[in-house]
Design an enzyme around this catalytic site. Structure first.
Site, PDB file in Angstrom:
ATOM      1  N   HIS A   1     -12.316  -8.441   3.888  1.00  0.00           N
ATOM      2  CA  HIS A   1     -12.100  -9.118   2.443  1.00  0.00           C
ATOM      3  C   HIS A   1     -11.811  -8.014   1.468  1.00  0.00           C
ATOM      4  O   HIS A   1     -11.956  -8.469   0.146  1.00  0.00           O
ATOM      5  CB  HIS A   1     -13.539  -9.745   2.446  1.00  0.00           C
ATOM      6  CG  HIS A   1     -14.633 -10.555   3.309  1.00  0.00           C
ATOM      7  ND1 HIS A   1     -15.040 -11.824   3.123  1.00  0.00           N
ATOM      8  CD2 HIS A   1     -15.805  -9.466   4.504  1.00  0.00           C
ATOM      9  CE1 HIS A   1     -15.707 -11.752   4.389  1.00  0.00           C
ATOM     10  NE2 HIS A   1     -15.587 -11.019   5.048  1.00  0.00           N
TER      11      HIS A   1
ATOM     12  N   SER B  21      15.922  -3.425  -7.954  1.00  0.00           N
ATOM     13  CA  SER B  21      15.903  -4.298  -8.679  1.00  0.00           C
ATOM     14  C   SER B  21      16.447  -4.361  -9.782  1.00  0.00           C
ATOM     15  O   SER B  21      17.427  -3.574  -9.684  1.00  0.00           O
ATOM     16  CB  SER B  21      14.367  -3.583  -9.580  1.00  0.00           C
ATOM     17  OG  SER B  21      13.913  -4.207 -11.238  1.00  0.00           O
TER      18      SER B  21
END
Length: 461
Positions: A169, A293
């Site tokens: 979770h 990038s």
């Protein structure tokens, strides 16, 4: 605006053409036509070799020449077929005329009428698709899939003993090892590989509605079911005796469903690796000259795994559609399958592209042991499970009278960060046996990995 010269619409035939080029030999229009020619030629050879329907055996030289022509199907045949089809407006009929022309060129006009005899177009098409898909899986898709599995298995072994915080979770949970988590994917993917290997590639060869009606009209004394089975199996396929005009395509649906399942497991792998990179469990190895990038020079983006995600989703969109569409044919025949099957190569192409990206991505990462160790050391509360379980065993054995050990650990650990000293203090005060207390005091998040290391031995069975 000046128009561009003709351009491919699909990136598989443009930007990514080199990556999927191997599929063009089989899962393309030319690849399909080459297979059609092969089937037509083999049917001629079968009929004449068995002296059926008036045919007489060809010489070994004639057979060798005919087969060599079929195997050498290339640009000349592609161009000729295009010219013929412009008139026939029927692709399989064009193939028939191409084969007839070759027979004439070899001086075999006497057997020209045996070309495509007793065949509906689907007799040729279903066998051709089965052969091309079978070859594409064996020669292109499966080797890449196996290489990905092998690389994950190699890294699983490399990181067999490297402790790692689990994240159920998204929250810190009972530790594991990085190797064991990778081994889970190996095990899942190998199961799919075995199921894909068991797929039957079915073929029918029984005429207009699957009844051998024309066959028996021409020669009622021949066992045409046996002929059909021998011919189909002689091509390396599995025989389907009960069909309509078309082979029912169930094997295709089964294959595409299983490959789509394998794609989904790979998608899970890609998102997990991406997430591990995000939290620093894996370092990316910069590629010389590559740009991470356009504006942030420090970045190394996990583009291989992102590219794989997108292509796996595109592959499944096609494969799921094919699996759902191909199993239905109105009454004895409709043409929905004809258009659908022309996209088989697209479904495989995106999967192949994803496999290449995953393999490259796996080769550009390294585990970061110091990051994994720091994460474990920051989450001592995960030992709460071990402590309360040991207490329960001690109570059951009569060595403790502690009531509700789960509640005690919940109060100590839930929603709180505690350290080694807090755990030691808590364990020291427990009413449990000396041996159990010593085991708990020796435990750390990095050693609380159960049998994770030994679990990798399952892969070697």
């Amino acid at each position: 605006m000046t128009p561009l010269p003709p351009q491919p619409i699909s990136p598989l035939d443009g930007r990514y053409r080199a990556a999927v080029a191997g599929l063009g030999d089989t899962l393309s229009e030319a690849g399909l036509n080459k297979a059609r020619v092969h089937v037509e030629v083999e049917w001629l050879i079968y009929l004449t070799s068995h002296s059926l329907l008036g045919g007489t055996p060809l010489s070994e030289e004639q057979i060798t020449t005919l087969r060599a022509w079929a195997a050498g199907f290339g640009q000349a045949e592609i161009d000729t077929l295009a010219e013929i089809e412009a008139t026939t407006q029927h692709d399989v009929k064009a193939v028939e005329y191409l084969v007839r022309a070759q027979l004439s060129a070899q001086g075999l006009d006497a057997i020209a009428e045996l070309t495509h005899v007793c065949c509906t177009s689907e007799d040729i098409n279903n066998l051709s698709y089965a052969l091309t898909v079978q070859q594409a899986v064996a020669d292109v898709w499966r080797p890449r899939f196996e290489r990905v599995i092998a690389e994950i298995a190699r890294q699983a072994e490399e990181y067999r003993e490297l402790p790692m915080m689990s994240r159920t979770h998204g929250q810190p949970a009972t530790p594991t090892t990085l190797g064991k988590e990778l081994a889970v994917f190996v095990h899942r993917l190998e199961r799919q590989l075995n199921q894909i290997a068991d797929i039957e590639y079915l073929g029918k060869f029984s005429g207009a509605t699957g009844t051998f009606a024309a066959h028996l009209a021409a020669d009622p004394d021949t066992d045409w079911l046996q002929v059909s089975q021998e011919f189909v199996e002689g091509l390396g396929l599995d025989w389907n005796p009960l069909t309509t005009q078309i082979e029912s395509h169930d094997w295709q649906a089964e294959l595409y469903t299983r490959i789509a399942h394998a794609n989904r497991i790979l998608h899970n792998l890609a998102t997990d690796i991406w997430s591990y990179i995000s939290i620093g469990y894996f370092r990316q190895i910069p590629v010389a000259g590559a740009t991470g990038s356009s504006t942030m020079p420090h970045k190394v983006n996990p583009i291989r795994f992102e590219n794989a995600e997108a292509n796996l989703e595109l592959s499944n969109a096609i494969l799921d559609s094919l699996a759902a569409t191909l199993v239905t044919s109105r009454w004895q025949r409709d043409l929905t399958d004809s258009s659908a099957q022309r996209n088989i190569g697209v479904g495989f192409g995106h999967s192949v592209l994803a496999l290449d990206n995953i393999l490259k991505g796996l080769g550009q990462i390294d585990a970061a042991p110091e990051v994994l160790a720091a994460d474990l050391d920051a989450n001592w509360e995960v030992l709460g499970e071990a402590i309360q379980t040991v207490i329960r065993a001690e109570v059951a054995s009569g060595r403790s009278t502690i009531s509700d050990p789960y509640a005690a650990l919940k109060e100590l650990t839930r929603g709180r960060r505690i350290g080694q000293a807090d755990l030691i203090e808590f364990v020291e005060g427990l009413e449990i046996g000396a041996e159990a207390k010593a085991r708990l005091l020796a435990l750390t998040p990095a050693t609380y990995i159960g049998d994770a290391v030994r679990l990798l031995d399952v892969l070697k069975r």
